[in-house]
Design a protein around this motif. Structure first.
Motif, PDB file in Angstrom:
ATOM      1  N   SER A 112      -9.323   6.559  -1.844  1.00 35.71           N
ATOM      2  CA  SER A 112      -8.796   6.254  -0.509  1.00 35.71           C
ATOM      3  C   SER A 112      -9.119   7.404   0.435  1.00 35.71           C
ATOM      4  O   SER A 112      -8.971   8.573   0.074  1.00 35.71           O
TER       5      SER A 112
ATOM      6  N   TRP B  94       0.869  -1.180   0.000  1.00 34.07           N
ATOM      7  CA  TRP B  94       0.000   0.000   0.000  1.00 34.07           C
ATOM      8  C   TRP B  94       0.897   1.218   0.000  1.00 34.07           C
ATOM      9  O   TRP B  94       1.659   1.457   0.945  1.00 34.07           O
ATOM     10  N   MET B  95       0.815   2.014  -1.075  1.00 34.12           N
ATOM     11  CA  MET B  95       1.708   3.159  -1.204  1.00 34.12           C
ATOM     12  C   MET B  95       0.984   4.486  -1.078  1.00 34.12           C
ATOM     13  O   MET B  95       1.607   5.530  -1.089  1.00 34.12           O
ATOM     14  N   GLY B  96      -0.362   4.451  -0.971  1.00 30.98           N
ATOM     15  CA  GLY B  96      -1.122   5.694  -0.910  1.00 30.98           C
ATOM     16  C   GLY B  96      -0.868   6.514  -2.160  1.00 30.98           C
ATOM     17  O   GLY B  96      -0.892   5.982  -3.271  1.00 30.98           O
ATOM     18  N   ARG B  97      -0.589   7.803  -1.977  1.00 35.37           N
ATOM     19  CA  ARG B  97      -0.272   8.646  -3.120  1.00 35.37           C
ATOM     20  C   ARG B  97       1.233   8.598  -3.398  1.00 35.37           C
ATOM     21  O   ARG B  97       1.782   9.497  -4.024  1.00 35.37           O
TER      22      ARG B  97
ATOM     23  N   ILE C  43     -11.556   3.336   7.436  1.00 34.56           N
ATOM     24  CA  ILE C  43     -10.563   3.489   6.372  1.00 34.56           C
ATOM     25  C   ILE C  43     -11.106   2.899   5.084  1.00 34.56           C
ATOM     26  O   ILE C  43     -11.618   1.781   5.076  1.00 34.56           O
TER      27      ILE C  43
ATOM     28  N   ALA D 146       3.659   8.051  -0.815  1.00 25.41           N
ATOM     29  CA  ALA D 146       4.488   8.286   0.373  1.00 25.41           C
ATOM     30  C   ALA D 146       4.001   7.538   1.604  1.00 25.41           C
ATOM     31  O   ALA D 146       4.400   7.871   2.721  1.00 25.41           O
ATOM     32  N   ALA D 147       3.160   6.536   1.442  1.00 27.78           N
ATOM     33  CA  ALA D 147       2.630   5.847   2.626  1.00 27.78           C
ATOM     34  C   ALA D 147       3.744   5.142   3.396  1.00 27.78           C
ATOM     35  O   ALA D 147       4.778   4.795   2.831  1.00 27.78           O
TER      36      ALA D 147
ATOM     37  N   LEU E 293      -9.698   2.059   1.293  1.00 28.96           N
ATOM     38  CA  LEU E 293      -8.503   1.971   0.456  1.00 28.96           C
ATOM     39  C   LEU E 293      -8.881   1.290  -0.851  1.00 28.96           C
ATOM     40  O   LEU E 293      -9.545   0.253  -0.829  1.00 28.96           O
ATOM     41  N   ASP E 294      -8.470   1.885  -1.961  1.00 25.79           N
ATOM     42  CA  ASP E 294      -8.822   1.314  -3.268  1.00 25.79           C
ATOM     43  C   ASP E 294     -10.333   1.119  -3.385  1.00 25.79           C
ATOM     44  O   ASP E 294     -10.787   0.124  -3.964  1.00 25.79           O
TER      45      ASP E 294
ATOM     46  N   ASP F 112      -1.205   7.941   3.727  1.00 23.56           N
ATOM     47  CA  ASP F 112      -1.142   8.811   2.540  1.00 23.56           C
ATOM     48  C   ASP F 112      -2.437   8.732   1.717  1.00 23.56           C
ATOM     49  O   ASP F 112      -2.392   8.577   0.487  1.00 23.56           O
ATOM     50  N   VAL F 113      -3.569   8.835   2.410  1.00 22.23           N
ATOM     51  CA  VAL F 113      -4.866   8.793   1.726  1.00 22.23           C
ATOM     52  C   VAL F 113      -5.138  10.119   1.007  1.00 22.23           C
ATOM     53  O   VAL F 113      -4.552  11.145   1.331  1.00 22.23           O
TER      54      VAL F 113
END
Lengths: 338, 338
Positions: free
Chosen positions: B142, A163-166, B156, A168-169, B158-159, B268-269
């Motif tokens: 996200s 899971w990398m987010g945008r 939360i 920078a996770a 995510l995706d 990093d959402v």
């Protein structure tokens, strides 16, 4: 003699872990086995072009014992410290790399030099992914990796995927564990890294020494021919019971316990994997101490996540980098042979 | 007259938001539109069986204006406060529900009574999912939902999917924002909820009053006929500039800023949605103040997540509960008509 059909060729991946002081290189086969490894110093002058040269040289060095050329690798991955645009292969910023300022198309520059597709990722994110695939995280679908070294980095695996987010996770080092607390190297206050990062602990130790606190940390540093408090120096000091070292590591453990437990309360992952220079050097004993430090802060203490030391040691970054190139190699895919 | 073919029947879902003091019910059509809503008190005696009776009665009340029976609903979802086993429909623990102790097969008991499939979820998790699908979170893949009320809960996405971890993900209220700090109602120290939860703020206000600090918070409480500091009382006190109320809310905002920013640094959402009784009551002005409070703690401050007030108001929990039953209804799926 005719050329072998493509599916019969060996699929081998190169992985490069680019650090501020050294470059670690590996070659990985299709089962994820390390066939070869090499290490060289990161050039301290010449900026990005010199670093690209050094990356190419590291690949030559690591492929040579296998009687391969770099250009025969199926793909190459690079794990780099800092913010990365994986889609374009651009290293956006890298405070720890000498002479690096502003974005640089690292993947493209290296690919041009070695004529092989190059993929770029964040060093900690890829190391955690390697642990998830081939190391201590193998039994789990979700995990948090905490890389305890000069700084405190992290990586997240959810449903078996990074899971990398945008992009920078994973920045668990910049969890606020004490609002208004110690100054962090990032400029903010109260971050986990400001208490637990090896860099922050060294600054604190130097101040304590100036104030006249008793410690042999810096004697051992000099004895070992170092100019900074390496993980090895900290380990020695702990073994000798140096009071300042013990005090600072205890404080780091308390804050790591709070910060990691907070992340677990938020994500409810199955496992936490501890890596990084200091984490792997201090080893299992300190993983157990971390388990104790986390417990008071877990929202569901009767069901803590599993806690493990990283299994791939200092190769996790390079192995994870190699795995970035997996899509071109279908490495680890089930064999198609009858 | 023959029965209508199944695909022509109206697909309508029931949603029940089960709280410690009230039950909110809705009926949702296949476009996610609320067709009907009703609210009744949570029975304070009789334990789980009385609560199941009340849930069934709330469904009768909310279906009646639509000339439907509960049994004609395609599916029903229940959002409940506490730990939930979604697979078995069991409410494991619910400290806020009167007379509730130990696991109870809530979904099964209600399904037996109304002859409709019943799905169970955590109240905050489903409310956040509703915001993601139909509310302020629609533009994002996200997001983090922060539900600011008596406690501080979270969810939360995510995706585009709810991330539940091992079932308990989202507990941002138990992020440690000040290690060794204020005592939390969960028994631990330094949790975000110990500073920002309405319950914790009321306890702090009562102590301040006892110490002789000047505040009219409790006068307004009595004037409004309440026995606790409701979100409406806090809002009035802030508008009147009551010094104690201002001081406690400022402190809550600082800690929320640190805790939410820490979660953003980790995940990093793309967006953060603020809901809950206090969050929605204080409204957009305080969302803006939260934006300011987060900024000093964001690891990438030049690219903060979008920040929004929840868009579905106090119906988000019931709507989210109804969406739990989506799999049986294929609600919101593209029409199959030509």
């Amino acid at each position: 003699m005719t050329q072998k059909p493509k599916e019969d060729r060996k699929r081998v991946l190169g992985g490069l872990d680019l650090g501020g002081t050294k470059i670690q290189a590996v070659v990985l086969d299709e089962h994820g086995t390390v066939l070869s490894q090499a290490r060289r110093a990161t050039p301290q002058e010449g900026g990005p072009p010199a670093i690209v040269e050094a990356l190419a040289a590291a690949l030559e060095e690591v492929t040579k014992p296998l009687q391969l050329e770099s250009s025969e690798l199926t793909g190459v991955g690079v794990g780099a410290p800092g913010a990365v645009n994986a889609a374009t292969g651009t290293l956006l910023q890298a405070g720890n790399l000498p002479g690096w300022s502003g974005p640089y198309p690292l993947a493209e520059a290296l690919a041009k030099k070695i004529s092989v597709p190059v993929y770029l990722g964040n060093d900690v994110q890829v190391a955690v992914a390697a642990e998830a695939r081939l190391g201590a995280g193998r039994p789990y679908r979700s995990l948090l990796g905490v890389w305890w070294g000069t700084g405190v980095g992290g990586g997240i695996i959810l449903d078996g995927q990074r899971w990398m987010g945008r992009g920078a996770a994973g920045e668990i080092g910049h969890t606020v564990v004490r609002r208004g607390g110690a100054r962090c190297s990032c400029g903010r206050r109260g971050c986990l890294e400001a208490y637990a990062g090896r860099g922050a602990m060294e600054r604190k130790a130097r101040k304590a020494l100036e104030r006249g606190e008793k410690t042999r940390l810096f004697d051992w540093m000099t004895e070992q021919g170092k100019d900074r408090l390496t993980s090895g120096v900290w380990l020695k000091a702990l073994k000798q019971g140096d009071p300042l070292a013990v005090k600072l590591i205890e404080r780091a453990l308390r804050m790591l316990g709070a910060g990691i437990a907070s992340a677990v309360n938020l994500l409810d992952v199955e496992a936490v994997v501890i890596g990084g220079g200091l984490g792997t050097r201090l080893g299992q004993l300190y993983v157990e101490r971390l388990r104790v430090a986390m417990k008071p802060h877990l929202f569901v203490p009767q069901r803590p996540p599993d806690l493990h030391l990283a299994g791939l040691g200092e190769l996790s970054g390079a192995i994870g980098a190699a795995l970035l190139a997996e899509p071109v190699a279908e490495i680890l895919a089930p064999s198609t042979e009858p």
